[in-house]
Scaffold this motif. Structure first.
Motif, mmCIF file in Angstrom:
data_model
loop_
_atom_site.group_PDB
_atom_site.id
_atom_site.type_symbol
_atom_site.label_atom_id
_atom_site.label_comp_id
_atom_site.label_asym_id
_atom_site.label_seq_id
_atom_site.Cartn_x
_atom_site.Cartn_y
_atom_site.Cartn_z
ATOM 1 N N MET A 205 12.576 -34.071 27.813
ATOM 2 C CA MET A 205 12.784 -33.544 29.161
ATOM 3 C C MET A 205 13.120 -34.671 30.140
ATOM 4 O O MET A 205 14.053 -34.547 30.949
ATOM 5 N N VAL A 206 12.381 -35.762 30.083
ATOM 6 C CA VAL A 206 12.623 -36.886 30.985
ATOM 7 C C VAL A 206 13.982 -37.520 30.705
ATOM 8 O O VAL A 206 14.688 -37.933 31.635
ATOM 9 N N ALA A 207 14.369 -37.593 29.433
ATOM 10 C CA ALA A 207 15.694 -38.125 29.084
ATOM 11 C C ALA A 207 16.797 -37.266 29.688
ATOM 12 O O ALA A 207 17.798 -37.789 30.203
ATOM 13 N N ILE A 208 16.630 -35.959 29.648
ATOM 14 C CA ILE A 208 17.612 -35.050 30.254
ATOM 15 C C ILE A 208 17.658 -35.257 31.762
ATOM 16 O O ILE A 208 18.742 -35.299 32.373
ATOM 17 N N MET A 209 16.480 -35.392 32.377
ATOM 18 C CA MET A 209 16.427 -35.596 33.832
ATOM 19 C C MET A 209 17.143 -36.882 34.247
ATOM 20 O O MET A 209 17.919 -36.888 35.206
ATOM 21 N N GLU A 210 16.887 -37.968 33.519
ATOM 22 C CA GLU A 210 17.533 -39.233 33.888
ATOM 23 C C GLU A 210 19.027 -39.185 33.629
ATOM 24 O O GLU A 210 19.819 -39.763 34.388
ATOM 25 N N THR A 211 19.438 -38.483 32.590
ATOM 26 C CA THR A 211 20.868 -38.309 32.334
ATOM 27 C C THR A 211 21.525 -37.535 33.471
ATOM 28 O O THR A 211 22.648 -37.860 33.889
ATOM 29 N N MET A 212 20.845 -36.511 33.972
ATOM 30 C CA MET A 212 21.368 -35.749 35.114
ATOM 31 C C MET A 212 21.510 -36.649 36.344
ATOM 32 O O MET A 212 22.467 -36.517 37.115
ATOM 33 N N TYR A 213 20.567 -37.569 36.517
ATOM 34 C CA TYR A 213 20.661 -38.498 37.644
ATOM 35 C C TYR A 213 21.869 -39.425 37.483
ATOM 36 O O TYR A 213 22.614 -39.671 38.443
ATOM 37 N N VAL A 214 22.061 -39.943 36.274
ATOM 38 C CA VAL A 214 23.181 -40.845 36.026
ATOM 39 C C VAL A 214 24.516 -40.143 36.276
ATOM 40 O O VAL A 214 25.452 -40.727 36.842
ATOM 41 N N ARG A 215 24.590 -38.884 35.903
ATOM 42 C CA ARG A 215 25.846 -38.137 36.046
ATOM 43 C C ARG A 215 26.086 -37.662 37.475
ATOM 44 O O ARG A 215 27.231 -37.650 37.941
ATOM 45 N N THR A 216 25.041 -37.238 38.161
ATOM 46 C CA THR A 216 25.218 -36.618 39.483
ATOM 47 C C THR A 216 24.877 -37.544 40.646
ATOM 48 O O THR A 216 25.254 -37.260 41.782
ATOM 49 N N LYS A 217 24.124 -38.626 40.384
ATOM 50 C CA LYS A 217 23.632 -39.537 41.430
ATOM 51 C C LYS A 217 22.716 -38.827 42.421
ATOM 52 O O LYS A 217 22.500 -39.314 43.542
ATOM 53 N N THR B 80 10.146 -26.843 22.681
ATOM 54 C CA THR B 80 9.601 -25.703 23.430
ATOM 55 C C THR B 80 8.424 -26.131 24.291
ATOM 56 O O THR B 80 8.327 -25.761 25.472
ATOM 57 N N LEU B 81 7.528 -26.921 23.714
ATOM 58 C CA LEU B 81 6.353 -27.383 24.450
ATOM 59 C C LEU B 81 6.753 -28.247 25.636
ATOM 60 O O LEU B 81 6.151 -28.160 26.715
ATOM 61 N N GLY B 82 7.760 -29.098 25.453
ATOM 62 C CA GLY B 82 8.223 -29.930 26.559
ATOM 63 C C GLY B 82 8.714 -29.097 27.723
ATOM 64 O O GLY B 82 8.364 -29.343 28.881
ATOM 65 N N GLY B 83 9.532 -28.064 27.417
ATOM 66 C CA GLY B 83 10.054 -27.206 28.477
ATOM 67 C C GLY B 83 8.975 -26.387 29.147
ATOM 68 O O GLY B 83 8.892 -26.320 30.384
ATOM 69 N N VAL B 84 8.121 -25.758 28.338
ATOM 70 C CA VAL B 84 7.046 -24.916 28.881
ATOM 71 C C VAL B 84 6.040 -25.772 29.647
ATOM 72 O O VAL B 84 5.535 -25.356 30.697
ATOM 73 N N GLY B 85 5.747 -26.965 29.127
ATOM 74 C CA GLY B 85 4.774 -27.834 29.785
ATOM 75 C C GLY B 85 5.215 -28.224 31.185
ATOM 76 O O GLY B 85 4.434 -28.133 32.150
ATOM 77 N N ILE B 86 6.478 -28.647 31.332
ATOM 78 C CA ILE B 86 6.990 -29.040 32.649
ATOM 79 C C ILE B 86 7.057 -27.831 33.578
ATOM 80 O O ILE B 86 6.645 -27.897 34.746
ATOM 81 N N ALA B 87 7.553 -26.696 33.074
ATOM 82 C CA ALA B 87 7.653 -25.488 33.896
ATOM 83 C C ALA B 87 6.277 -25.014 34.342
ATOM 84 O O ALA B 87 6.077 -24.630 35.504
ATOM 85 N N GLY B 88 5.297 -25.048 33.424
ATOM 86 C CA GLY B 88 3.955 -24.582 33.741
ATOM 87 C C GLY B 88 3.247 -25.470 34.749
ATOM 88 O O GLY B 88 2.603 -24.985 35.688
ATOM 89 N N LEU B 89 3.365 -26.795 34.573
ATOM 90 C CA LEU B 89 2.743 -27.712 35.519
ATOM 91 C C LEU B 89 3.391 -27.601 36.900
ATOM 92 O O LEU B 89 2.711 -27.703 37.928
ATOM 93 N N ALA B 90 4.711 -27.390 36.917
ATOM 94 C CA ALA B 90 5.398 -27.168 38.195
ATOM 95 C C ALA B 90 4.901 -25.890 38.860
ATOM 96 O O ALA B 90 4.745 -25.826 40.088
ATOM 97 N N ALA B 91 4.634 -24.859 38.057
ATOM 98 C CA ALA B 91 4.112 -23.597 38.599
ATOM 99 C C ALA B 91 2.736 -23.800 39.223
ATOM 100 O O ALA B 91 2.442 -23.242 40.286
#
Length: 471
Positions: A31-43, A190-201
């Motif tokens: 999840m964090v790798a995806i987030m940082e990649t989104m930052y690199v691409r979108t600034k 699945t756990l990575g996605g659910v974990g981040i979504a749940g903690l955000a909730a």
């Protein structure tokens, strides 16, 4: 309690607790790798903030996972020395590769990721966390390669009373490896996605919450990853269960609570209870045709019952009790499958109710509570999956070759096991409590904590050996 029972309990305790953190680390690192990649691409600075904030959770999980892994290895040598001697020649290669290559790569690049934020280009820095995520998956592969030998032994000969490897490639091409690996990694995603979504909730449920958009974006990304992961889990799990029909029929029959051979077509049992002492089902409610469809992808086909399989195993391996813990396996499978379907449903509905046109989920507390409580379901589902994997091959440690009675250390005592079990339980309780406390503390600080701290005290970042520090 017997020595074998206490040793099994200790193995279960250490394995289950360790496996709380392994898939969580793999999934959140991705999840964090995806987030940082989104930052690199979108600034977009918000993605950078997400990377740093959720990256703290990854570091906590990694640290506790390492400690629990060391404890697990220690109890192997202490309680299962005869087993270690029997499989040592087989397990030595994959476990050495895991430690010297995968884990070394994972820890090295995690260190580089932590300490090079302002020292390398953003794209290169993002590569570090991707290598951490990939290395953690590779690490899991080597561990599962060893475990798969226990489920389906290949590439070996018995020499001098222990298994000797004859083909390393056979160990890697063992079909069981790929069934287990795909299932475990899909569960981790699945756990990575659910974990981040749940903690955000949980954060969005607070009054006067700051950074609402930050948590909303994190939740939506979590739903996307969890949707992909849960679909992969259902596919991998279905393939693995179909494999059990022929490879480990006793385990499959136990998960379905079948003592007598089914008719053709076979009904799938929704709920049931077994009298394990008398080897018979007390009651059960079934759905016609469904087990045949699940087992053979067609509305026909019978399934062998445990009574028949027990007779076949007795002829093949000698007189032993081959019946596993039926009720535990039966309900472990249903809990695992039910939570898998729940995560899929929550992910789909979560994406639907957080779309730009109508962000209903963020406005309804009961919906946020459902997402928040879903955080815990992958941990339970993963635990149930390992109960099926390990309990289902009773009485074997290595299927068809070595039993649990043969595996236990000859020099341990009931007293030593009671003491070590108590110590491990207290240690795990302390580690688990510390992990929960630190995660809650990180969430309370919020994503702006480090930025605000730097603004309050700019001198905290000054190099004390810089000559201008004394001006």
């Amino acid at each position: 309690m017997s020595i074998v029972t206490l040793a099994r309990f200790q193995f279960a305790m250490t394995t289950i607790f360790h496996f709380f953190f392994v898939p969580f680390s793999i999934g959140t690192a991705l999840m964090v790798a995806i987030m940082e990649t989104m930052y690199v691409r979108t600034k977009n600075e918000q993605y950078l903030k997400m990377t740093k904030f959720w990256g703290n959770i990854v570091l906590l999980s990694f640290a506790v996972g390492v400690v629990t892994g060391i404890i697990q290895e220690f109890q192997f040598g202490m309680n299962w020395s005869d087993y270690s001697r029997f499989v040592g020649d087989i397990f030595g290669a994959p476990l050495a590769v895991e430690a010297l290559l995968a884990f070394f790569m994972e820890s090295t690049f995690l260190g580089l990721w932590i300490f090079t934020w302002d020292r390398v280009k953003p794209g290169f820095h993002a590569l570090f966390i991707w290598l951490v995520a990939i290395a953690s998956m590779v690490s899991a592969f080597w561990i599962l390669a060893a475990n798969s030998f226990m489920q389906h032994p290949v590439g070996y000969e018995i020499k001098g009373g222990h298994a000797v490897m004859t083909s390393f490639s056979a160990l890697l091409t063992n079909p069981q490896v790929w069934y287990e690996f795909s299932h475990v990694i899909a569960g981790a995603i699945t756990l990575g996605g659910v974990g981040i979504a749940g903690l955000a909730a949980f954060q969005l449920l607070k009054k006067n919450i700051n950074n609402g958009d930050f948590y909303k974006k994190s939740m939506r990304l979590g739903f996307i990853v969890a949707l992909f992961g849960s679909l992969a889990v259902l596919t991998a799990g279905d393939l693995q269960m179909k494999n059990l029909v022929t490879e480990q029929p006793m385990k499959f029959a136990a998960t379905e609570g079948i003592y007598k051979n089914t008719g053709d077509p076979a009904a799938w049992t929704v709920v049931a209870w077994a009298n394990e002492a008398q080897h018979k089902r007390v009651f059960g409610i079934g759905v016609p045709y469904m087990l045949s469809i699940l087992s053979y992808d067609k509305p026909s086909g019978a399934v062998k019952g445990m009574n028949t399989i027990n007779k076949e195993l007795t002829v093949k391996y000698g007189h032993k009790n081959y019946y596993p813990s039926v009720n535990t396996l039966f309900y472990s499978f249903r809990i695992m499958a039910a939570f898998g379907m729940l995560i899929l449903l929550v992910s789909i509905l979560g994406l639907f109710f957080t779309r730009k046109r109508k962000e209903t989920l963020y406005k309804q507390k009961w919906m946020l509570w459902i997402v928040a409580l879903t955080t815990f379901t992958p941990f339970i589902a993963n635990t149930c999956g390992w109960l099926i994997t390990e309990l289902g091959r009773f009485p074997w440690t290595v299927y068809g070759l070595f039993t649990m009675m043969q595996s236990v250390s000859p020099n341990v005592s009931v007293a030593s096991l009671l003491i070590s079990n108590t110590i491990y339980f207290l240690l795990f309780t302390a580690l688990g409590g510390t992990m929960v406390y630190l995660v809650i503390r990180t969430l309370k600080k919020g994503p702006d904590y480090e930025i605000e701290l730097a603004k309050k005290d700019d001198k905290s970042n000054i190099d004390p050996f810089d000559k201008e520090a004394f001006n």
